[in-house]
Design a protein around this motif. Sequence first.
Motif, PDB file in Angstrom:
ATOM      1  N   LEU A  64       0.831  -1.204   0.000  1.00  0.00           N
ATOM      2  CA  LEU A  64       0.000   0.000   0.000  1.00  0.00           C
ATOM      3  C   LEU A  64       0.864   1.252   0.000  1.00  0.00           C
ATOM      4  CD1 LEU A  64      -2.763   1.352   0.163  1.00  0.00           C
ATOM      5  CD2 LEU A  64      -2.657   1.111   2.663  1.00  0.00           C
ATOM      6  N   SER A  65       1.893   1.274   0.832  1.00  0.00           N
ATOM      7  CA  SER A  65       2.801   2.419   0.860  1.00  0.00           C
ATOM      8  C   SER A  65       3.476   2.608  -0.487  1.00  0.00           C
ATOM      9  CB  SER A  65       3.862   2.224   1.948  1.00  0.00           C
ATOM     10  OG  SER A  65       3.269   2.084   3.217  1.00  0.00           O
ATOM     11  N   CYS A  66       3.890   1.505  -1.106  1.00  0.00           N
ATOM     12  CA  CYS A  66       4.541   1.573  -2.410  1.00  0.00           C
ATOM     13  C   CYS A  66       3.581   2.116  -3.463  1.00  0.00           C
ATOM     14  CB  CYS A  66       5.040   0.183  -2.810  1.00  0.00           C
ATOM     15  SG  CYS A  66       5.680   0.078  -4.490  1.00  0.00           S
ATOM     16  N   ALA A  67       2.338   1.624  -3.462  1.00  0.00           N
ATOM     17  CA  ALA A  67       1.354   2.078  -4.448  1.00  0.00           C
ATOM     18  C   ALA A  67       1.067   3.571  -4.296  1.00  0.00           C
ATOM     19  CB  ALA A  67       0.071   1.270  -4.300  1.00  0.00           C
ATOM     20  N   LEU A  68       0.955   4.039  -3.061  1.00  0.00           N
ATOM     21  CA  LEU A  68       0.691   5.463  -2.828  1.00  0.00           C
ATOM     22  C   LEU A  68       1.864   6.325  -3.279  1.00  0.00           C
ATOM     23  CD1 LEU A  68      -1.055   5.312   0.670  1.00  0.00           C
ATOM     24  CD2 LEU A  68      -2.119   5.854  -1.528  1.00  0.00           C
ATOM     25  N   MET A  69       3.094   5.851  -3.011  1.00  0.00           N
ATOM     26  CA  MET A  69       4.265   6.618  -3.441  1.00  0.00           C
ATOM     27  C   MET A  69       4.346   6.707  -4.965  1.00  0.00           C
ATOM     28  SD  MET A  69       7.289   5.445  -0.854  1.00  0.00           S
ATOM     29  CE  MET A  69       7.111   5.609   0.920  1.00  0.00           C
ATOM     30  N   LEU A  70       4.118   5.582  -5.635  1.00  0.00           N
ATOM     31  CA  LEU A  70       4.161   5.603  -7.095  1.00  0.00           C
ATOM     32  C   LEU A  70       3.040   6.464  -7.665  1.00  0.00           C
ATOM     33  CD1 LEU A  70       5.011   1.859  -7.838  1.00  0.00           C
ATOM     34  CD2 LEU A  70       6.532   3.825  -8.053  1.00  0.00           C
ATOM     35  N   LEU A  71       1.860   6.400  -7.052  1.00  0.00           N
ATOM     36  CA  LEU A  71       0.753   7.241  -7.500  1.00  0.00           C
ATOM     37  C   LEU A  71       1.092   8.706  -7.333  1.00  0.00           C
ATOM     38  CD1 LEU A  71      -2.178   7.345  -8.527  1.00  0.00           C
ATOM     39  CD2 LEU A  71      -2.931   7.272  -6.132  1.00  0.00           C
ATOM     40  N   ARG A  72       1.760   9.044  -6.238  1.00  0.00           N
ATOM     41  CA  ARG A  72       2.174  10.430  -6.011  1.00  0.00           C
ATOM     42  C   ARG A  72       3.115  10.902  -7.117  1.00  0.00           C
ATOM     43  NH1 ARG A  72       3.813  14.783  -6.087  1.00  0.00           N
ATOM     44  NH2 ARG A  72       4.397  16.200  -4.392  1.00  0.00           N
ATOM     45  N   GLN A  73       4.021  10.025  -7.560  1.00  0.00           N
ATOM     46  CA  GLN A  73       4.956  10.424  -8.609  1.00  0.00           C
ATOM     47  C   GLN A  73       4.246  10.634  -9.941  1.00  0.00           C
ATOM     48  OE1 GLN A  73       7.778  11.108  -7.160  1.00  0.00           O
ATOM     49  NE2 GLN A  73       6.917  10.105  -5.355  1.00  0.00           N
ATOM     50  N   PHE A  74       3.283   9.771 -10.263  1.00  0.00           N
ATOM     51  CA  PHE A  74       2.579   9.893 -11.536  1.00  0.00           C
ATOM     52  C   PHE A  74       1.604  11.069 -11.553  1.00  0.00           C
ATOM     53  CE2 PHE A  74       3.705   5.290 -11.823  1.00  0.00           C
ATOM     54  CZ  PHE A  74       4.477   5.394 -12.977  1.00  0.00           C
ATOM     55  N   LEU A  75       1.073  11.430 -10.376  1.00  0.00           N
ATOM     56  CA  LEU A  75       0.143  12.548 -10.305  1.00  0.00           C
ATOM     57  C   LEU A  75       0.836  13.887 -10.181  1.00  0.00           C
ATOM     58  CD1 LEU A  75      -2.654  11.145  -7.949  1.00  0.00           C
ATOM     59  CD2 LEU A  75      -2.680  11.317 -10.447  1.00  0.00           C
ATOM     60  N   ALA A  76       2.128  13.848  -9.844  1.00  0.00           N
ATOM     61  CA  ALA A  76       2.858  15.107  -9.661  1.00  0.00           C
ATOM     62  C   ALA A  76       2.907  15.878 -10.977  1.00  0.00           C
ATOM     63  CB  ALA A  76       4.275  14.834  -9.168  1.00  0.00           C
ATOM     64  N   ARG A  77       2.572  17.151 -10.923  1.00  0.00           N
ATOM     65  CA  ARG A  77       2.586  18.012 -12.113  1.00  0.00           C
ATOM     66  C   ARG A  77       3.990  18.497 -12.446  1.00  0.00           C
ATOM     67  NH1 ARG A  77      -2.750  21.823 -10.996  1.00  0.00           N
ATOM     68  NH2 ARG A  77      -4.277  20.098 -10.933  1.00  0.00           N
ATOM     69  N   GLY A  78       4.888  18.221 -11.590  1.00  0.00           N
ATOM     70  CA  GLY A  78       6.259  18.668 -11.810  1.00  0.00           C
ATOM     71  C   GLY A  78       6.914  19.026 -10.493  1.00  0.00           C
ATOM     72  N   TYR A  79       8.214  19.112 -10.505  1.00  0.00           N
ATOM     73  CA  TYR A  79       8.962  19.446  -9.311  1.00  0.00           C
ATOM     74  C   TYR A  79       9.709  20.753  -9.534  1.00  0.00           C
ATOM     75  CZ  TYR A  79       8.046  14.662  -7.816  1.00  0.00           C
ATOM     76  OH  TYR A  79       7.442  13.492  -7.439  1.00  0.00           O
ATOM     77  N   GLU A  80       9.924  21.462  -8.452  1.00  0.00           N
ATOM     78  CA  GLU A  80      10.638  22.725  -8.551  1.00  0.00           C
ATOM     79  C   GLU A  80      12.047  22.530  -9.102  1.00  0.00           C
ATOM     80  OE1 GLU A  80      10.611  24.749  -4.865  1.00  0.00           O
ATOM     81  OE2 GLU A  80       8.433  24.979  -4.777  1.00  0.00           O
ATOM     82  N   ASN A  81      12.654  21.431  -8.766  1.00  0.00           N
ATOM     83  CA  ASN A  81      13.975  21.128  -9.319  1.00  0.00           C
ATOM     84  C   ASN A  81      14.118  19.621  -9.456  1.00  0.00           C
ATOM     85  OD1 ASN A  81      15.260  20.021  -6.753  1.00  0.00           O
ATOM     86  ND2 ASN A  81      14.682  22.083  -6.082  1.00  0.00           N
ATOM     87  N   LEU A  82      15.126  19.244 -10.209  1.00  0.00           N
ATOM     88  CA  LEU A  82      15.335  17.816 -10.499  1.00  0.00           C
ATOM     89  C   LEU A  82      15.614  17.013  -9.247  1.00  0.00           C
ATOM     90  CD1 LEU A  82      15.724  15.607 -12.659  1.00  0.00           C
ATOM     91  CD2 LEU A  82      18.115  16.303 -12.817  1.00  0.00           C
ATOM     92  N   ASN A  83      16.228  17.628  -8.250  1.00  0.00           N
ATOM     93  CA  ASN A  83      16.609  16.902  -7.047  1.00  0.00           C
ATOM     94  C   ASN A  83      15.413  16.455  -6.224  1.00  0.00           C
ATOM     95  OD1 ASN A  83      18.869  19.393  -7.292  1.00  0.00           O
ATOM     96  ND2 ASN A  83      19.638  17.305  -7.325  1.00  0.00           N
ATOM     97  N   ASP A  84      14.349  17.312  -6.178  1.00  0.00           N
ATOM     98  CA  ASP A  84      13.138  16.894  -5.479  1.00  0.00           C
ATOM     99  C   ASP A  84      12.548  15.651  -6.116  1.00  0.00           C
ATOM    100  OD1 ASP A  84      13.286  18.915  -3.642  1.00  0.00           O
ATOM    101  OD2 ASP A  84      12.014  20.297  -4.778  1.00  0.00           O
ATOM    102  N   GLY A  85      12.487  15.647  -7.461  1.00  0.00           N
ATOM    103  CA  GLY A  85      11.962  14.470  -8.141  1.00  0.00           C
ATOM    104  C   GLY A  85      12.847  13.254  -7.967  1.00  0.00           C
ATOM    105  N   ALA A  86      14.164  13.461  -7.935  1.00  0.00           N
ATOM    106  CA  ALA A  86      15.094  12.333  -7.795  1.00  0.00           C
ATOM    107  C   ALA A  86      14.923  11.635  -6.453  1.00  0.00           C
ATOM    108  CB  ALA A  86      16.529  12.823  -7.963  1.00  0.00           C
ATOM    109  N   THR A  87      14.862  12.410  -5.377  1.00  0.00           N
ATOM    110  CA  THR A  87      14.721  11.790  -4.058  1.00  0.00           C
ATOM    111  C   THR A  87      13.367  11.120  -3.903  1.00  0.00           C
ATOM    112  OG1 THR A  87      14.033  13.951  -3.187  1.00  0.00           O
ATOM    113  CG2 THR A  87      16.339  13.346  -2.929  1.00  0.00           C
TER     114      THR A  87
END
Length: 429
Positions: A64-87
């Motif tokens: 469940l935690s994994c599914a929510l994290m992956l969903l968060r990444q796919f729903l994200a409209r973008g990150y302020e910088n590449l490092n936020d997305g990387a972590t």
Amino acid sequence: MPQSGTVKMYKVKELQLTPDSFDNPIFRIHLRCFRWYGYVASMEQRHPWLSLVRCTIFTSSIWLSCALMLLRQFLARGYENLNDGATSWATAVQYFTVSIATLNAYMQRERVVLMLRTAHADLQQLMLEADDQELDLLRTTQRYVRTITFLLWVPSVVAGFMAWSDCIYRTIFLPQTVFNTAAVLRGEAQPILLFKLFPFGELYDNFFIGYLGPWYALSLGITTIPLWHTFITCLMKYVTLKLQILNKRVLAMDIQRLKPELLPQQLTVNELIHWQLQLCKSFVQEQLRIRAFVWQIEQLIRVPVMADFIIFSILICFLFFALTVGVPSKMDYSFMFIYLFVMAAILWVYHWHATLIIECQNELCFAFYAGDWYNFGLPVQRMLLFMMMHAQRPLKMRALLVELNLRTFLDIMRGAYSYFNLLRSSHLY
């Protein structure tokens, strides 16, 4: 009804180990953690079926935690910088790989418990009959697995402590940024680190969902990721110990191990040959048991390690690229360094210890030749020749399409570095 009850009891018995198994010199730490999570149970427990329930809840929580994290990444409209997305992506991918490993362990828990029972019985017998040199090998192995466990557990705990510290500090000193989703959405406040991992939206303001939920998910990750991989390391190091002891006994060719009261100088030639052949037979049986145990390990890890091989090699390349191109904060830099270390260490422990098994197996053939075979009778010499031929069979481990050895690990690192250079060159142009 009776049939379903039989099935339930059978599943519970799959998890049960004798109480002294939890004091095993090699697997002690991991077995006690597995008992807490429900993967194994002690025969002293009044309600062993509760372990099966805990194991199911634990495995489901990881997924469940994994599914929510992956969903968060796919729903994200973008990150302020590449490092936020990387972590964020690195955390989600770490949870995805450990989800595969925990589900695999859940589905193969009968195999895991059978291997633990076999190893524990063997180590008990070893401690009864081992000489000082063999006990030293056992103690060295015990210290080694503790060190490996510590080295892999520390960075995971440090990463978790950093996230928890950020959460506690912001909650105490900057509470308006913790439970204030509207300000976060307007860009007036930054959410705490844990909030960036889950797609809860306005539910962040709910204490249980937005606050305690991420804490629980983080605690699962920092304990499960090192626990599973170091447990497999213990199994592989146990095989190395068995091969080291077998090599030592082959060199000694001491028939008194079969029967302590035997005195070689008082035996006739035929009697001596008989007992030496019996000793050779015991060596062959031990080697076959070792091969069977290695095959069990291979069946247990082939899917998770293949997933680690594919995912970690890509993610290592991406994290190097993010470090080079982006402008990471001190916390982002620390997290990416920890992720790189943990992923490289996970790949290393499998390939390095598989290489140790291969090397110890190769030494066995030389051990047969290095003994005083020229002083033995002709039947014993012929038996030793056949044993040398059998020992030349490679004891390799594979994770589906990938052969586990140090050369493969170096190829992974070289490949990740080559892809990183390709990405960096593309970015510059």
